[in-house]
Motif scaffolding. Structure first.
Motif, short mmCIF file in Angstrom:
data_model
loop_
_atom_site.label_atom_id
_atom_site.label_comp_id
_atom_site.label_asym_id
_atom_site.label_seq_id
_atom_site.Cartn_x
_atom_site.Cartn_y
_atom_site.Cartn_z
N ARG A 1 0.83 -1.20 0.00
CA ARG A 1 0.00 0.00 0.00
C ARG A 1 0.87 1.26 0.00
O ARG A 1 2.02 1.22 0.41
N ALA A 2 0.27 2.35 -0.43
CA ALA A 2 0.99 3.63 -0.45
C ALA A 2 1.46 3.99 0.95
O ALA A 2 0.76 3.75 1.93
N ILE B 1 4.51 5.74 -3.36
CA ILE B 1 3.58 6.88 -3.41
C ILE B 1 2.35 6.61 -4.28
O ILE B 1 1.35 7.30 -4.14
N LYS B 2 2.42 5.65 -5.19
CA LYS B 2 1.23 5.34 -5.97
C LYS B 2 1.06 3.82 -6.09
O LYS B 2 2.05 3.10 -6.26
N VAL B 3 -0.17 3.37 -5.99
CA VAL B 3 -0.48 1.95 -6.12
C VAL B 3 -1.69 1.79 -7.03
O VAL B 3 -2.69 2.49 -6.86
N HIS B 4 -1.59 0.90 -8.01
CA HIS B 4 -2.75 0.53 -8.81
C HIS B 4 -2.86 -0.99 -8.76
O HIS B 4 -1.97 -1.68 -9.24
N GLU B 5 -3.92 -1.49 -8.16
CA GLU B 5 -4.07 -2.94 -8.00
C GLU B 5 -5.17 -3.45 -8.93
O GLU B 5 -6.29 -2.96 -8.88
N ARG B 6 -4.83 -4.46 -9.78
CA ARG B 6 -5.78 -4.99 -10.76
C ARG B 6 -6.96 -5.67 -10.10
O ARG B 6 -6.81 -6.37 -9.10
N GLN B 7 -8.10 -5.49 -10.73
CA GLN B 7 -9.33 -6.10 -10.24
C GLN B 7 -9.28 -7.62 -10.40
O GLN B 7 -9.59 -8.37 -9.48
N GLU C 1 -11.88 3.29 -6.77
CA GLU C 1 -11.94 2.01 -7.46
C GLU C 1 -12.40 2.25 -8.89
O GLU C 1 -13.21 3.14 -9.14
N THR C 2 -11.83 1.50 -9.83
CA THR C 2 -12.26 1.59 -11.22
C THR C 2 -12.59 0.18 -11.71
O THR C 2 -12.22 -0.79 -11.05
N PRO C 3 -13.26 0.06 -12.86
CA PRO C 3 -13.56 -1.29 -13.36
C PRO C 3 -12.29 -2.13 -13.54
O PRO C 3 -12.32 -3.34 -13.34
N LYS C 4 -11.18 -1.49 -13.91
CA LYS C 4 -9.95 -2.24 -14.14
C LYS C 4 -9.20 -2.52 -12.84
O LYS C 4 -8.66 -3.61 -12.64
N ASN C 5 -9.17 -1.53 -11.96
CA ASN C 5 -8.36 -1.65 -10.75
C ASN C 5 -9.23 -1.68 -9.50
O ASN C 5 -10.10 -0.83 -9.32
N SER C 6 -8.97 -2.66 -8.62
CA SER C 6 -9.74 -2.74 -7.39
C SER C 6 -9.32 -1.65 -6.41
O SER C 6 -10.08 -1.30 -5.52
N LEU C 7 -8.11 -1.16 -6.56
CA LEU C 7 -7.67 -0.06 -5.70
C LEU C 7 -6.68 0.81 -6.45
O LEU C 7 -5.74 0.32 -7.07
N ASN C 8 -6.92 2.10 -6.41
CA ASN C 8 -5.94 3.07 -6.90
C ASN C 8 -5.61 3.99 -5.73
O ASN C 8 -6.51 4.55 -5.11
N GLN C 9 -4.35 4.11 -5.42
CA GLN C 9 -3.91 5.02 -4.37
C GLN C 9 -2.93 5.99 -5.00
O GLN C 9 -1.91 5.57 -5.54
N ILE C 10 -3.24 7.26 -4.95
CA ILE C 10 -2.35 8.24 -5.55
C ILE C 10 -2.04 9.30 -4.51
O ILE C 10 -2.93 10.01 -4.03
N ILE D 1 -3.01 11.11 -11.93
CA ILE D 1 -3.27 10.52 -13.23
C ILE D 1 -3.89 9.15 -13.03
O ILE D 1 -3.39 8.33 -12.24
N GLN E 1 -5.08 5.31 -14.39
CA GLN E 1 -4.66 4.33 -15.39
C GLN E 1 -5.87 4.07 -16.28
O GLN E 1 -6.64 3.16 -16.04
#
Lengths: 180, 167
Positions: free
Chosen positions: A78-79, A99-105, B89-98, B124, B126
């Protein structure tokens, strides 16, 4: 003249025994150190449970020469966490903050961006050419604990190898000459 | 038996074990502190909101952040790293933390603050999912001790929404 031969024999046998015990005790020291290291590896799940901070990019939190205890669990990254990661083409692992996290569904894979607290910009310049994100397999562990200054021993030894040889020589001499 | 070497060795071992014990106790004493930090964040303005040429949405905003983190400081606290992250949350990503903004606080006096700032790091996505997106602004803090275990916590402020149109 028989007693001279006997004494010579006894001295010889004593010396062999002494040498043997010293070799065994030295072996015990080395193996116990190895056991502790491997046990730490098992407990923390990280390839290198302890790392030394080599750069000032996380100051004032971590200074050069501090040591960090790493932990590698299956918990998602996690961030804000401080992770140690390897970049392809770089030998030395880097300790920086996420600082940034994108986790795939669907797959649960993560894209991670890191930055050193003391650096101006993020780490994309440090990554391999064209690499925008870190993935899970780049991460060696996350920092959980901290001990100041202790790592200087390793830094000095790697940068001034003479000191290392002097130290090893002195310890070896001590072991050989010690009486009991 | 009572040679210089043995005495030096005994002294060194004793000194090091006392130091290690003190470090451990300092770290354990942190558990006695039960902090109760507070934080408020307002999105004052959406400066601009558009799609990048590569198809990812980007937004720039002005934030007003106020927080009182003084209760996090104990005698074993070297610094508090505080940051504000947008989480959605987006359809592609279960979690986005910026992470949008962060700061290093090194003393208790600086731990009560308010700041008026635009986002320090680029917001930004994804992909192109930010129109009308509801997101949380989460204040995270990571406490770095002088020695011992690090700990972290967060405060979630939900119910923020991005505009329906680019501007």
């Amino acid at each position: 003249m028989g007693w001279i031969g006997e004494t010579v024999d006894s001295i010889k046998s004593i010396q062999i025994r002494q040498v043997l015990t010293q070799a065994v005790s030295l072996g015990m020291i080395v193996t116990s150190a190895l056991i502790i290291w491997k046990a730490l590896m098992c407990i923390t799940g990280s390839e290198s449970p302890v790392v030394v901070v080599l750069s000032g990019s996380m100051e004032p939190g971590f200074k050069r020469g501090d040591i960090l205890f790493l932990h590698m669990s299956n918990d998602p990254i996690r961030a804000g966490e401080i992770v140690v990661f390897n970049v392809d083409g770089r030998e030395i692992p880097i300790v920086h903050r996420v600082i940034k996290v994108h986790e795939r569904q669907d797959t649960g894979e993560v894209d991670i961006l890191t930055k050193g607290d003391n650096n101006y910009g993020d780490d994309r310049l440090l990554y391999a050419h064209g690499q925008l994100w870190l993935q899970r397999h780049h991460i060696m562990g996350r920092a959980v604990g901290f001990l100041p200054y202790v790592g200087w021993v390793t830094i000095i030894m790697t940068e001034k190898p003479i000191i290392k040889y002097i130290l090893i020589g002195a310890l070896g001499l001590l072991v050989i000459t010690s009486k009991d | 038996m009572h040679s210089f070497g043995y005495r030096a060795n005994a002294l060194l071992t004793f000194g090091l074990s006392i130091l290690a014990l003190m470090c451990a106790m300092a770290s354990i004493s942190d558990n006695l502190n039960h902090p109760s930090p507070t934080a408020q964040v307002q999105v004052l303005n959406i400066n601009w909101f558009q799609k990048q040429p590569n198809g990812n949405d980007e937004v720039s905003m002005t934030l007003n952040i106020s927080a009182d983190l003084q209760s996090l400081f104990t005698w074993n606290t070297k610094q508090v790293f505080v940051f504000l992250a947008a989480e959605y949350e987006t359809p592609k990503n279960s979690l986005n933390q910026i992470s949008l903004w962060d700061a290093i606080i090194t003393s208790k006096e600086q731990a009560k603050f308010w700041i008026h700032t635009s986002n320090k790091y680029r917001f930004i996505d994804q992909g192109s999912n930010l129109k009308g997106k509801e997101f949380n602004l989460t204040m995270h803090w990571h406490v770095m001790p002088k020695t011992g275990k690090m700990f972290a916590n967060k405060l979630i402020m939900s119910g923020h929404r991005l505009p329906e149109k680019f501007r």
